[in-house]
Design an enzyme around this catalytic site. Structure first.
Site, PDB file in Angstrom:
ATOM      1  N   LEU A 120       0.822  -1.211   0.000  1.00  0.00           N
ATOM      2  CA  LEU A 120       0.000   0.000   0.000  1.00  0.00           C
ATOM      3  C   LEU A 120       0.851   1.253   0.000  1.00  0.00           C
ATOM      4  O   LEU A 120       0.488   2.270  -0.585  1.00  0.00           O
ATOM      5  CB  LEU A 120      -0.919   0.006   1.229  1.00  0.00           C
ATOM      6  CG  LEU A 120      -2.057  -1.013   1.244  1.00  0.00           C
ATOM      7  CD1 LEU A 120      -2.742  -0.997   2.609  1.00  0.00           C
ATOM      8  CD2 LEU A 120      -3.064  -0.693   0.145  1.00  0.00           C
ATOM      9  N   GLY A 121       1.976   1.197   0.690  1.00  0.00           N
ATOM     10  CA  GLY A 121       2.840   2.364   0.768  1.00  0.00           C
ATOM     11  C   GLY A 121       4.157   2.012   1.400  1.00  0.00           C
ATOM     12  O   GLY A 121       4.301   0.992   2.085  1.00  0.00           O
ATOM     13  N   GLY A 173       7.462   3.909   3.483  1.00  0.00           N
ATOM     14  CA  GLY A 173       8.052   5.083   4.092  1.00  0.00           C
ATOM     15  C   GLY A 173       9.532   4.887   4.331  1.00  0.00           C
ATOM     16  O   GLY A 173      10.128   3.898   3.878  1.00  0.00           O
ATOM     17  N   MET A 199      11.095   4.164   7.077  1.00  0.00           N
ATOM     18  CA  MET A 199      11.464   3.110   8.011  1.00  0.00           C
ATOM     19  C   MET A 199      10.451   1.974   8.082  1.00  0.00           C
ATOM     20  O   MET A 199      10.620   1.041   8.869  1.00  0.00           O
ATOM     21  CB  MET A 199      11.640   3.702   9.423  1.00  0.00           C
ATOM     22  CG  MET A 199      12.809   4.660   9.511  1.00  0.00           C
ATOM     23  SD  MET A 199      14.383   3.815   9.221  1.00  0.00           S
ATOM     24  CE  MET A 199      15.402   5.219   8.771  1.00  0.00           C
ATOM     25  N   LYS A 243       1.500  -2.851   8.859  1.00  0.00           N
ATOM     26  CA  LYS A 243       2.657  -1.955   8.883  1.00  0.00           C
ATOM     27  C   LYS A 243       3.826  -2.685   9.525  1.00  0.00           C
ATOM     28  O   LYS A 243       3.751  -3.123  10.680  1.00  0.00           O
ATOM     29  CB  LYS A 243       2.326  -0.686   9.679  1.00  0.00           C
ATOM     30  CG  LYS A 243       3.389   0.380   9.639  1.00  0.00           C
ATOM     31  CD  LYS A 243       2.877   1.654  10.318  1.00  0.00           C
ATOM     32  CE  LYS A 243       3.874   2.783  10.205  1.00  0.00           C
ATOM     33  NZ  LYS A 243       3.342   4.033  10.828  1.00  0.00           N
ATOM     34  N   GLU A 302      -6.933  -1.485  10.697  1.00  0.00           N
ATOM     35  CA  GLU A 302      -8.089  -1.442   9.814  1.00  0.00           C
ATOM     36  C   GLU A 302      -7.646  -0.999   8.421  1.00  0.00           C
ATOM     37  O   GLU A 302      -6.906  -0.029   8.276  1.00  0.00           O
ATOM     38  CB  GLU A 302      -9.110  -0.461  10.378  1.00  0.00           C
ATOM     39  CG  GLU A 302     -10.302  -0.192   9.495  1.00  0.00           C
ATOM     40  CD  GLU A 302     -11.189   0.899  10.056  1.00  0.00           C
ATOM     41  OE1 GLU A 302     -12.288   1.101   9.497  1.00  0.00           O
ATOM     42  OE2 GLU A 302     -10.790   1.570  11.037  1.00  0.00           O
ATOM     43  N   VAL A 321      -8.562   0.849   5.295  1.00  0.00           N
ATOM     44  CA  VAL A 321      -9.543   1.814   4.803  1.00  0.00           C
ATOM     45  C   VAL A 321      -9.402   1.898   3.291  1.00  0.00           C
ATOM     46  O   VAL A 321      -8.348   2.281   2.775  1.00  0.00           O
ATOM     47  CB  VAL A 321      -9.327   3.203   5.442  1.00  0.00           C
ATOM     48  CG1 VAL A 321     -10.351   4.190   4.892  1.00  0.00           C
ATOM     49  CG2 VAL A 321      -9.434   3.109   6.958  1.00  0.00           C
ATOM     50  N   ASP A 324       1.023  15.160  14.389  1.00  0.00           N
ATOM     51  CA  ASP A 324       1.421  15.119  12.979  1.00  0.00           C
ATOM     52  C   ASP A 324       0.181  15.101  12.084  1.00  0.00           C
ATOM     53  O   ASP A 324       0.084  14.308  11.150  1.00  0.00           O
ATOM     54  CB  ASP A 324       2.305  13.904  12.704  1.00  0.00           C
ATOM     55  CG  ASP A 324       3.042  14.010  11.363  1.00  0.00           C
ATOM     56  OD1 ASP A 324       3.210  15.140  10.856  1.00  0.00           O
ATOM     57  OD2 ASP A 324       3.439  12.959  10.822  1.00  0.00           O
ATOM     58  N   ALA A 375      -2.038  13.925   4.449  1.00  0.00           N
ATOM     59  CA  ALA A 375      -1.573  12.564   4.160  1.00  0.00           C
ATOM     60  C   ALA A 375      -1.963  11.578   5.248  1.00  0.00           C
ATOM     61  O   ALA A 375      -1.943  10.364   5.024  1.00  0.00           O
ATOM     62  CB  ALA A 375      -0.062  12.559   3.969  1.00  0.00           C
TER      63      ALA A 375
END
Length: 377
Positions: A6-7, A9, A11, A29, A78, A80, A123, A127
């Site tokens: 999905l993405g 980053g 780290m 994650k 979850e 989304v 934060d 995004a």
């Protein structure tokens, strides 16, 4: 079972995955495999799990599980189905703007729920707001969250955490004691500003440039309906005490605007802009004084004149508030001409007292009068 990425980053990687036992899809994650991790990053990962586990709200991404497998830390959250607010183009018409305001209002109520649980996000940015296929927002990524009663060593210092364009002045200064729910309110104001103007209030060639503007400059007034602009600028006030005290109070004012009711935020950039302009005049005048007397006098000025400048700022604040009271009274048909004249006389006297207390004596009166004549914009 991993189904895709999905993405990614710096780290961690977020995967689309399926829980084989429960048969539900999740966002998984996982910390990167590379070592060593930066100091404090594992602690941040743990804090995200602890913060998210506290929260149960329809507009906050839920945490299903957290742990370690094969030496890798993970969060199962979850999933989304949607896109982040940052990926959406700026609103093109009044209808789209209303839809974005609804998103900000719901996001504010979600954050207020977190604040009542002692969690400050720190934060908040587009995004980190995921808009699902039905148009509902979900707040994500509590990796920088501050938990009430749990202040890690890494946040007790003057370290700076957050995304530069959405950081509040207290975050830029690294003033951890000043960071609370109003810090998230500021970031919500920045998100609202972006919906009105199409971009962040402060831009720069580098982070230092952006930080300098956040600390020293007032944002340009964004285009849009005046009451909504007033709400936005109140949320983004430099001083936390001048912002909405809670995310719920910001959400309530947005709800008033959506319902066509008067908002509680005044077109009160009057105070902030007048004070900012007068302070700018003070800085210029003081610089001229220093330049005229040389380096030795400049050293003396930095010590002896600080108290005088503090007194000047106090008087200037009182004068500006007096002008604001006069402006408000002048729009009230129940105020008599005699009462109005008395209010103006007090405002003028307060402005003269401010001018007598600092360098560039005519400047405070001129700045306040200029703001007065703008009609409260």
């Amino acid at each position: 079972v991993i189904e895709g990425i999905l993405g990614r980053g710096g780290m961690a990687v977020v995967y689309r995955a399926r829980d084989a036992e429960l048969g539900r899809r999740v966002a998984l994650k996982v910390l990167h495999f590379q070592a060593p991790l930066p100091p404090g990053f594992a602690e941040r990962f743990t804090r995200e799990a602890r913060a998210t586990a506290r929260l149960q709200h329809p507009h906050i991404v839920r945490l299903y599980d957290a742990g370690e497998a094969d030496g890798h830390r993970y969060l199962a959250m979850e999933l989304v189905d949607g896109e982040t607010l940052s990926s959406l183009p700026p609103p093109e018409d009044a209808g789209e703007l209303r839809e974005r305001v609804v998103l900000v209002e719901k996001t504010a109520r979600a954050l207020d729920a977190a604040h009542r649980e002692g969690v400050v996000h720190r934060d908040v940015k587009p995004a980190n707001v995921i808009v699902d296929r039905t148009g509902e927002p979900h707040v994500a990524d509590f990796g920088l969250a501050r938990l009430g009663g749990d202040e890690p060593a890494m946040t007790r210092s003057h370290a700076v955490f957050g995304t530069p364009t959405h950081m509040s002045p207290e975050q830029v200064r690294g003033d951890q004691r000043a960071i609370d729910a109003r810090t998230d309110v500021y970031a919500l104001g920045v998100i609202l500003y972006e919906q009105l103007s199409g971009g962040p209030p402060f831009r720069g060639e580098n982070v230092a440039d952006i930080f300098g503007k956040i600390l020293r400059e007032e944002p340009a007034v964004p285009p849009g309906p005046a009451p909504l602009v007033a709400v936005c600028l109140k949320a983004m006030a430099k001083e936390p005490a001048r912002r909405y005290p809670t995310a719920a109070s910001l959400a309530d004012d947005l709800a008033r605007w959506l319902a066509g009711e008067p908002v509680h935020a005044r077109k009160a950039s009057v105070f902030g802009r007048a004070l900012f302009r007068a302070r700018r005049h003070l800085v210029v005048a003081a610089a001229r004084v220093v330049a005229s007397v040389g380096v030795i006098a400049a050293v003396a000025w930095t010590g002896r004149e600080r108290a005088a400048i503090r007194e000047y700022e106090l008087r200037l604040g009182a004068a500006t508030e007096a002008w604001v009271r006069y402006r408000e009274a002048s729009a009230n048909p129940e105020v008599t001409a005699e009462q109005l004249a008395a209010l103006r006389d007090r405002a003028e006297q307060a402005a003269r007292r401010a001018g007598d207390a600092g360098p560039g004596r005519a400047q405070p009166v001129a700045a306040l009068a200029e703001c007065l004549n703008e009609g409260g914009d």
